[in-house]
Design a protein around this motif. Structure first.
Motif, PDB file in Angstrom:
ATOM      1  N   SER A  24       1.087   1.008  23.529  1.00  9.86           N
ATOM      2  CA  SER A  24       0.997   1.955  24.654  1.00  9.86           C
ATOM      3  C   SER A  24       1.192   1.256  25.996  1.00  9.86           C
ATOM      4  N   PHE A  25       1.011  -0.049  26.019  1.00 12.58           N
ATOM      5  CA  PHE A  25       1.233  -0.819  27.237  1.00 12.58           C
ATOM      6  C   PHE A  25       2.710  -1.235  27.288  1.00 12.58           C
ATOM      7  N   GLY A  26       3.487  -0.439  28.007  1.00 14.69           N
ATOM      8  CA  GLY A  26       4.917  -0.681  28.082  1.00 14.69           C
ATOM      9  C   GLY A  26       5.722   0.223  27.164  1.00 14.69           C
ATOM     10  N   ALA A  27       5.125   1.338  26.719  1.00 19.33           N
ATOM     11  CA  ALA A  27       5.826   2.264  25.828  1.00 19.33           C
ATOM     12  C   ALA A  27       7.065   2.840  26.507  1.00 19.33           C
ATOM     13  N   THR A  28       8.154   2.961  25.731  1.00 20.77           N
ATOM     14  CA  THR A  28       9.406   3.510  26.250  1.00 20.77           C
ATOM     15  C   THR A  28       9.667   4.889  25.657  1.00 20.77           C
ATOM     16  N   GLU A  29      10.632   5.605  26.221  1.00 27.26           N
ATOM     17  CA  GLU A  29      10.947   6.956  25.761  1.00 27.26           C
ATOM     18  C   GLU A  29      11.465   6.976  24.328  1.00 27.26           C
ATOM     19  N   SER A  30      12.014   5.842  23.872  1.00 25.30           N
ATOM     20  CA  SER A  30      12.572   5.776  22.519  1.00 25.30           C
ATOM     21  C   SER A  30      11.543   5.323  21.487  1.00 25.30           C
ATOM     22  N   ASP A  31      10.260   5.320  21.876  1.00 20.09           N
ATOM     23  CA  ASP A  31       9.163   4.886  21.007  1.00 20.09           C
ATOM     24  C   ASP A  31       9.198   3.381  20.784  1.00 20.09           C
ATOM     25  N   GLY A  32       9.802   2.677  21.710  1.00 22.16           N
ATOM     26  CA  GLY A  32       9.784   1.225  21.675  1.00 22.16           C
ATOM     27  C   GLY A  32       8.808   0.671  22.686  1.00 22.16           C
ATOM     28  N   VAL A  33       8.957  -0.599  23.011  1.00 21.91           N
ATOM     29  CA  VAL A  33       8.055  -1.267  23.959  1.00 21.91           C
ATOM     30  C   VAL A  33       8.858  -2.205  24.857  1.00 21.91           C
ATOM     31  N   THR A  84      -4.878 -19.864  16.305  1.00 21.57           N
ATOM     32  CA  THR A  84      -4.113 -18.855  15.570  1.00 21.57           C
ATOM     33  C   THR A  84      -3.724 -17.731  16.514  1.00 21.57           C
ATOM     34  N   GLY A  85      -2.535 -17.201  16.356  1.00 21.62           N
ATOM     35  CA  GLY A  85      -2.104 -16.113  17.221  1.00 21.62           C
ATOM     36  C   GLY A  85      -0.601 -16.033  17.352  1.00 21.62           C
ATOM     37  N   SER A  86      -0.155 -15.296  18.369  1.00 16.68           N
ATOM     38  CA  SER A  86       1.274 -15.093  18.585  1.00 16.68           C
ATOM     39  C   SER A  86       1.472 -14.691  20.046  1.00 16.68           C
ATOM     40  N   HIS A  87       2.578 -14.027  20.339  1.00 17.06           N
ATOM     41  CA  HIS A  87       2.915 -13.725  21.736  1.00 17.06           C
ATOM     42  C   HIS A  87       2.787 -12.245  22.045  1.00 17.06           C
ATOM     43  N   ILE A  88       2.575 -11.938  23.317  1.00 16.61           N
ATOM     44  CA  ILE A  88       2.339 -10.566  23.755  1.00 16.61           C
ATOM     45  C   ILE A  88       3.576  -9.937  24.399  1.00 16.61           C
ATOM     46  N   ASP A  89       4.536 -10.755  24.831  1.00 17.02           N
ATOM     47  CA  ASP A  89       5.704 -10.209  25.516  1.00 17.02           C
ATOM     48  C   ASP A  89       6.697  -9.643  24.512  1.00 17.02           C
ATOM     49  N   THR A  90       7.601  -8.790  24.982  1.00 15.88           N
ATOM     50  CA  THR A  90       8.624  -8.179  24.126  1.00 15.88           C
ATOM     51  C   THR A  90       9.994  -8.340  24.776  1.00 15.88           C
ATOM     52  N   VAL A  91      11.031  -8.020  23.991  1.00 14.79           N
ATOM     53  CA  VAL A  91      12.357  -7.827  24.574  1.00 14.79           C
ATOM     54  C   VAL A  91      12.375  -6.439  25.206  1.00 14.79           C
ATOM     55  N   LYS A  92      13.432  -6.126  25.939  1.00 19.48           N
ATOM     56  CA  LYS A  92      13.543  -4.794  26.530  1.00 19.48           C
ATOM     57  C   LYS A  92      13.760  -3.758  25.429  1.00 19.48           C
ATOM     58  N   ASP A  93      12.936  -2.718  25.469  1.00 15.91           N
ATOM     59  CA  ASP A  93      12.972  -1.644  24.470  1.00 15.91           C
ATOM     60  C   ASP A  93      12.897  -2.228  23.057  1.00 15.91           C
ATOM     61  N   GLY A  94      11.964  -3.128  22.861  1.00 14.77           N
ATOM     62  CA  GLY A  94      11.775  -3.764  21.557  1.00 14.77           C
ATOM     63  C   GLY A  94      10.847  -2.968  20.667  1.00 14.77           C
ATOM     64  N   GLY A  95      10.377  -3.619  19.605  1.00 15.03           N
ATOM     65  CA  GLY A  95       9.520  -2.958  18.630  1.00 15.03           C
ATOM     66  C   GLY A  95       8.043  -3.202  18.895  1.00 15.03           C
ATOM     67  N   LYS A  96       7.215  -2.522  18.098  1.00 13.72           N
ATOM     68  CA  LYS A  96       5.766  -2.595  18.258  1.00 13.72           C
ATOM     69  C   LYS A  96       5.137  -3.784  17.534  1.00 13.72           C
ATOM     70  N   TYR A  97       5.892  -4.406  16.631  1.00 11.97           N
ATOM     71  CA  TYR A  97       5.276  -5.356  15.707  1.00 11.97           C
ATOM     72  C   TYR A  97       5.570  -6.817  16.032  1.00 11.97           C
ATOM     73  N   ASP A  98       6.750  -7.103  16.563  1.00 11.18           N
ATOM     74  CA  ASP A  98       7.150  -8.478  16.843  1.00 11.18           C
ATOM     75  C   ASP A  98       6.190  -9.087  17.859  1.00 11.18           C
ATOM     76  N   GLY A  99       5.519 -10.151  17.490  1.00 16.86           N
ATOM     77  CA  GLY A  99       4.562 -10.788  18.372  1.00 16.86           C
ATOM     78  C   GLY A  99       3.205 -10.112  18.308  1.00 16.86           C
ATOM     79  N   ALA A 100       3.181  -8.813  18.583  1.00 21.03           N
ATOM     80  CA  ALA A 100       1.919  -8.069  18.639  1.00 21.03           C
ATOM     81  C   ALA A 100       1.159  -8.146  17.315  1.00 21.03           C
TER      82      ALA A 100
END
Length: 415
Positions: A24-33, A84-100
């Protein structure tokens, strides 16, 4: 004997709920992030994740570049940390799962371990790296490379995003004042464990749930420019032409066939091409294209590059063409830790979770740590191999099995 963590019905829905919540933080109209480094959406997500960590009694803090940590203090005297962990940033209009997913999975694993077993012997920290993707500024692994001392403010002083906003200005607006920068270098990290969606279809095709990564590939990237002569498309005989597109096509065909024949794990990609003058009735006088080469063994990369560029030189001399080749990336392959990989396989076998060894063809912040400390990278399936897209999807069942394996690895390492 595996660890036993009882889950309520609500907890079994927890991973999916948290993935949607974070999206929901950075949600796009196409249901991406879209959640770019030092953007308002990025900062909101990091702050929200910090609050969740604090609810579970983790000691939270940001370092001076925005990496977020949630610390579960150990009872032992060693002073060493399991990260342990991963990254919080995304590509433009990316997916919900990568990193998150990696951030959420690590958080839930530590939360459940603490609930079941209390404090660990060794300190565990959940990290939400500030940046991995390179989607806003022309650099990658800003978070992890600061922790390992590879990057500092000197590397970003002249960087700007596509809107002309300077890196240091964006950093300051997010609350990380460059003047207050203190190197985030850590020397207490004993091991790093990361889980991530595969970003490919290998696990799904083989009907396996866990990928145990043996290596992360090395990458070399080049810009190749071929300079011929622009001429009239109708009046210039074929034998007199210095057609840059024709020459580029011949070379690209050659390197593609060479890659297929040299090694099954070798990949070579021409992903971008600029043609000048790019007019239908004019022979192209100049072509510039990108070349991306990857393999998990440096000797294979070196051999391939040597052979294709030797051929390129010969072809250019024969065709009386000019060449300009510039290399702008050279990332070495990194091996993951054999001991932790053996542990991951044993855990998957004991839990009857289908797994396989595999090589990561994508870059990860795990490769930064893999050069400094024992590192383990695990994958869960990505439906259809789709990644960096709003269509990205991993089932709850697969995500939970990933958390199950991750939890036991952390238990074996820290408890």
């Amino acid at each position: 004997m595996g660890i036993q963590i009882e889950q309520s019905i609500n907890e079994k829905d927890e991973v999916a709920s948290m993935i949607e919540w974070l999206a929901s933080f950075g949600a796009t109209e196409s249901d991406g992030v879209t959640r770019l480094l030092y953007s308002k959406e990025w900062m909101s997500a990091q702050q929200a994740m910090k609050a969740e960590m604090e609810k579970e009694n983790l000691i939270t803090y940001f370092d001076s570049v925005g990496n977020l940590f949630g610390r579960l203090e150990g009872t032992g005297p060693s002073g060493e940390t399991i990260l342990t962990g991963s990254h919080i940033d995304t590509v433009k209009d990316g997916g919900k799962y990568d990193g998150a997913y990696g951030v959420v999975a690590s958080f839930l694993a530590v939360k459940r371990l603490y609930k079941a077993y209390g404090k660990p012997r060794k300190t565990i920290e959940v990290v939400s790296f500030c940046e991995e993707e390179g989607s806003r500024f022309p650099l990658t692994f800003w978070g992890s490379r600061n922790i390992k001392g590879v990057y500092s403010l000197e590397h970003v002083r002249d960087l700007k995003d596509t809107e002309g906003i300077p890196f240091l200005e964006a950093m300051k607006k997010s609350g990380f004042e460059p003047e207050d920068y203190i190197t985030p270098v850590r020397d207490d990290i004993e091991r790093f464990v990361k889980i991530h969606i595969e970003q490919g279809m290998v696990l799904e095709k083989n009907e396996n749930t866990i990928g145990v990564v043996s290596h992360i590939v090395g990458q070399r990237r080049y810009a190749v420019k071929i300079i011929g002569e622009s001429d009239h498309a109708g009046t210039t005989p074929m034998s007199y032409r210095k057609d840059a597109v024709g020459f580029a096509s011949e070379f690209i065909s050659f390197l593609t066939k060479k890659a297929k024949g040299m090694d099954p794990g070798l990949v070579a990609t021409v992903g971008r091409m600029n043609v000048k003058p790019n007019v239908p009735n004019v022979i192209a006088g100049e072509v510039e294209f990108s070349l991306d080469i990857r393999h998990h063994k440096e000797v294979i990369i070196e051999k391939f590059c040597k052979e294709i560029f030797s051929t390129l030189d010969s072809l250019a001399k024969e065709a009386e063409m000019k060449l300009e080749v510039s290399q702008w990336m050279d990332v070495k392959p990194v091996a993951m830790d054999r001991e932790m990989n053996r542990l991951a396989r044993k855990i998957a076998e004991d839990k009857n979770i289908p797994y396989q060894d595999m090589v990561s063809g994508a870059g990860h912040d795990a490769q930064v740590f893999g050069s400094y400390c024992p590192t383990c990278l695990l994958f869960v399936p990505s439906k259809g191999g789709i990644s960096h897209s709003p269509k990205e999807f991993t089932s709850v069942a697969d995500m939970e099995k990933g958390i199950d394996v991750l939890s036991e690895i952390l238990y074996k390492l820290a408890y």
